[in-house]
Design a protein around this motif. Structure first.
Motif, short mmCIF file in Angstrom:
data_model
loop_
_atom_site.label_atom_id
_atom_site.label_comp_id
_atom_site.label_asym_id
_atom_site.label_seq_id
_atom_site.Cartn_x
_atom_site.Cartn_y
_atom_site.Cartn_z
N ALA A 1 6.45 -9.90 -18.06
CA ALA A 1 5.25 -9.08 -17.84
C ALA A 1 5.62 -7.61 -17.88
N THR A 2 4.63 -6.79 -18.21
CA THR A 2 4.77 -5.34 -18.18
C THR A 2 4.40 -4.83 -16.80
N PRO A 3 5.26 -4.06 -16.14
CA PRO A 3 4.86 -3.47 -14.86
C PRO A 3 3.83 -2.37 -15.09
N PHE A 4 2.91 -2.21 -14.14
CA PHE A 4 1.92 -1.14 -14.29
C PHE A 4 2.57 0.21 -13.98
N PRO A 5 2.34 1.23 -14.82
CA PRO A 5 2.97 2.54 -14.62
C PRO A 5 2.22 3.37 -13.58
N THR A 6 2.32 2.96 -12.34
CA THR A 6 1.57 3.63 -11.27
C THR A 6 2.04 5.06 -11.08
N VAL A 7 1.09 5.97 -10.91
CA VAL A 7 1.38 7.35 -10.52
C VAL A 7 0.92 7.51 -9.08
N TRP A 8 1.84 7.84 -8.20
CA TRP A 8 1.52 7.93 -6.78
C TRP A 8 0.90 9.29 -6.45
N THR A 9 0.53 9.49 -5.21
CA THR A 9 -0.26 10.67 -4.86
C THR A 9 0.55 11.96 -4.72
N GLY A 10 1.84 11.90 -4.99
CA GLY A 10 2.63 13.12 -5.15
C GLY A 10 3.18 13.23 -6.56
N PRO B 1 0.62 17.15 -6.34
CA PRO B 1 -0.25 16.39 -5.46
C PRO B 1 -1.71 16.83 -5.50
N PHE B 2 -1.98 18.05 -6.00
CA PHE B 2 -3.36 18.53 -6.05
C PHE B 2 -4.22 17.69 -7.01
N LEU B 3 -3.58 16.97 -7.91
CA LEU B 3 -4.32 16.07 -8.79
C LEU B 3 -4.93 14.90 -8.04
N TRP B 4 -4.29 14.47 -6.96
CA TRP B 4 -4.58 13.16 -6.37
C TRP B 4 -5.12 13.23 -4.94
N TYR B 5 -5.35 14.42 -4.42
CA TYR B 5 -5.78 14.51 -3.03
C TYR B 5 -7.06 13.73 -2.74
N THR C 1 0.81 -1.21 0.00
CA THR C 1 0.00 0.00 0.00
C THR C 1 0.85 1.26 0.00
N SER C 2 0.25 2.34 -0.44
CA SER C 2 0.81 3.67 -0.21
C SER C 2 -0.27 4.52 0.44
N THR C 3 0.11 5.68 0.89
CA THR C 3 -0.83 6.54 1.61
C THR C 3 -1.18 7.77 0.77
N PRO C 4 -2.36 8.33 0.99
CA PRO C 4 -2.68 9.63 0.41
C PRO C 4 -1.91 10.72 1.15
N GLU C 5 -1.78 11.88 0.52
CA GLU C 5 -1.16 13.02 1.19
C GLU C 5 -2.25 13.78 1.95
N PRO C 6 -1.96 14.18 3.20
CA PRO C 6 -3.02 14.73 4.07
C PRO C 6 -3.26 16.22 3.86
N SER D 1 -10.52 16.73 -11.14
CA SER D 1 -10.16 15.34 -11.41
C SER D 1 -11.44 14.56 -11.66
N ARG D 2 -11.29 13.44 -12.37
CA ARG D 2 -12.44 12.64 -12.74
C ARG D 2 -12.01 11.19 -12.94
N GLU D 3 -12.81 10.26 -12.47
CA GLU D 3 -12.55 8.84 -12.67
C GLU D 3 -13.84 8.14 -13.05
N ARG D 4 -13.72 7.26 -14.04
CA ARG D 4 -14.83 6.39 -14.41
C ARG D 4 -14.32 4.95 -14.41
N TYR D 5 -14.98 4.11 -13.63
CA TYR D 5 -14.58 2.71 -13.49
C TYR D 5 -15.74 1.84 -13.97
N ARG D 6 -15.45 1.01 -14.99
CA ARG D 6 -16.50 0.17 -15.57
C ARG D 6 -16.08 -1.29 -15.55
N VAL D 7 -17.05 -2.16 -15.29
CA VAL D 7 -16.89 -3.60 -15.46
C VAL D 7 -18.09 -4.08 -16.25
N TYR D 8 -17.86 -4.74 -17.38
CA TYR D 8 -18.98 -5.19 -18.20
C TYR D 8 -18.61 -6.45 -18.94
N GLY D 9 -19.59 -7.03 -19.57
CA GLY D 9 -19.41 -8.30 -20.27
C GLY D 9 -20.40 -9.31 -19.76
#
Length: 536
Positions: A261-270, A275-279, A118-123, A505-513
């Motif tokens: 395997a390809t590692p996932f290109p994770t962008v952390w909360t800083g 960091p204002f993108l991910w608060y 895990t990682s933490t959010p910035e407070p 910021s905006r996120e859309r998470y879909r699961v379908y099939g």
């Protein structure tokens, strides 16, 4: 620009699973700029489904992390709720932090098995709370015995970075139901073997399926945290890597390539200097480090000889003599109850050449520098095992590809990347196949403009399509699609109260099939949640 801003804002990092907010409902009128508080972290990912059966909760760890001293304790499983034969086990992390702090890397190990990273959010100055849930049923065998516990979220607390990370981790055990509650497509493994700090593996001699899971992440505050932005030595940029940004996580068995395997290109909360993108809404997987899985069943005949074998994990493309990658590894084993010794052999092994080309085009005061990267690799492995229920043949094929264009100006006052990674894997077992196509995307630009106003615009994508077939006939299809987009601006190199930050910021998470639909959208402005919409 990147060296100056990243040294100011980037921290050490890493991740967990489904995140829930305890904050207020969507705001009618967002503030004109970020203040001293904002909505608690939240993601659009679906919650972990839970059976409607008897449940028991056990506290695994409860600690305040102020430095790099791990929490150490003991764990005992509940004696009810199935007494080891649980239908589902769910891990929950509840955290709180206030003040000023970087995002921090963390893990939870039980019996030496890493079950959570895990990682933490910035407070905010006023403080935030967050909760993360993860389905950990696959570790049922480990959780069925008294075990030692180790947990760490490495942190630094001083006069400047005041945030103490206060967390509690619990496990909830659900009894298996009689009418479908707690059912899974495949039973959890019979054994979970942590590789730990070594590479020696001895599997049970009746292993009929073997899977390695690797929690691979580039992190630690250095350039490998931003491995996708590194450039060859000839290019004038602050993050260097001899072979450029192509990375690949490889597994070998006794020196022979067994998985790619390809590692996932994770962008952390800083990440991306902003960091204002991910608060409020983190990027995909920023709180969910999903392990990379490698089906090693074609090697089972070799591994079942009762002797120690060398299983090693490495990151191709990582600069020599550099740190920053973590690859904790577990080996999941399914055993043949009807046999004391499962024999077999590797029947085919074909590894293509790793292609990695990074072309640098020099810039000038009037023209951006540019790095064009293409990389690819293929691997196909086949083998069989002779079990008590007959011979089982397995073929694993995997094909990786990456294309990226990196552009930057003199001094890196503008820095932009457009990149796509694909990872196609097919596991075929006696005519039944599971094909998984993974696609990761990143399109971002950071600009330092007049008045030291730093702006970052970024889009991230995490998509996977899984198709199951039986002798060529499709039996199931599922698509998971997580999309994030953000745009934030603030004044750099000034105290927090003088940054006058704004951002959306905006996120859309879909699961379908086959088998249902999930579709949730979140949006924020200046830290206020403005949209929370569930379509199905």
């Amino acid at each position: 620009m990147r060296r100056r801003v990243m040294s100011m804002l980037a921290g050490a990092i890493l991740a967990a699973s489904t995140l829930f907010s305890a904050g207020p409902a969507a705001a009618d009128t967002p503030p004109p700029e970020f203040g001293t508080d904002w909505h608690d972290p939240i993601t659009a990912a679906p919650p972990v489904t839970k059976p409607h059966t008897t449940s028991c909760e056990v506290t695994v760890a409860e600690a305040q992390f102020k430095d790099f001293t791990p929490y150490e304790g003991t764990y005992s499983p509940p004696r009810t709720c199935g007494a080891g034969d649980w239908g589902k086990v769910v891990l929950r992390l509840d955290g709180k932090v206030k003040g000023r702090q970087y995002d921090r890397l963390g893990y939870l190990r039980i019996g030496g098995v890493e079950i959570f990273r895990t990682s933490t959010p910035e407070p905010s100055a006023d403080g935030i709370t967050w909760s993360v849930e993860k389905d950990v049923t696959r570790y049922r065998e480990t959780l069925g015995r008294d075990q030692r516990v180790e947990m760490l979220i490495g942190n630094v607390v001083n006069e400047t970075y005041t945030g103490i990370i206060d967390v509690k981790a619990t496990l909830t055990f659900y009894a298996a139901g009689k009418s479908g509650d707690g059912k899974r497509e495949q039973a959890p493994p019979d054994r979970v073997l942590p590789l730990g700090d070594g590479t020696t593996l001895i599997t049970p001699r009746n292993s009929e399926r073997i899977v390695a899971e690797v929690y691979a992440t580039g992190s630690g505050g250095g350039c490998e945290e931003y491995w996708y932005l590194t450039v060859p030595d000839a290019a004038p940029y602050s993050c260097k890597a001899q072979d450029g940004p192509y990375r690949e996580v490889q597994v070998t068995v006794d020196g022979r390539l067994a998985g790619i395997a390809t590692p996932f290109p994770t962008v952390w909360t800083g990440g991306w200097s902003n960091p204002f993108l991910w608060y409020v809404i983190p990027g995909p997987r920023a709180f969910d480090i999903k392990p990379i899985e490698y089906d090693l069943t074609p090697f089972a005949g070799l591994l079942n000889d009762g002797r120690p074998h060398q299983v090693e994990v490495s990151v191709a493309g990582r600069p020599e003599a550099t740190t920053g990658w973590h690859t904790p590894t577990n080996i999941l084993v399914w055993q043949d109850e009807g046999s004391g010794h499962v024999t077999g052999r590797l029947t085919a092994h074909k590894a293509g050449d790793l292609a990695n080309k990074a072309d640098y085009t020099p810039g000038s005061p009037d023209r951006q520098h540019r790095l064009d990267t293409t990389g690819s690799h293929r691997l196909s492995v086949s083998g069989y095992v002779d079990t008590s229920h007959g011979r089982v043949r397995t073929t694993v094929t995997r094909a990786l590809a990456n294309t990226s264009v990196h552009r930057w100006t003199e001094g890196e006052s503008t820095d932009a990347l457009t990149s796509t990674w694909s990872d196609r894997e097919t596991v075929t077992t006696d005519g039944r196949a599971v094909r998984t196509d993974r696609t990761y995307t990143m399109d971002g630009t950071t600009t330092l403009g007049a008045g030291d106003r730093l702006r970052t615009e970024i889009d991230l994508g995490d998509r996977a399509e899984t198709v199951r077939t039986d002798h060529g006939r499709r039996t199931a299809r599922t698509v998971t699609d997580d999309r994030y987009e953000g745009d934030a601006t603030y004044t750099a190199d000034v105290p927090r109260e003088d940054r006058h930050a704004v951002g959306t910021s905006r996120e859309r998470y879909r699961v379908y099939g086959d088998g249902g639909c999930y579709d949730r959208t979140l949006a924020t402005e200046q830290g206020a949640l403005t949209v929370d919409r569930l379509r199905c």
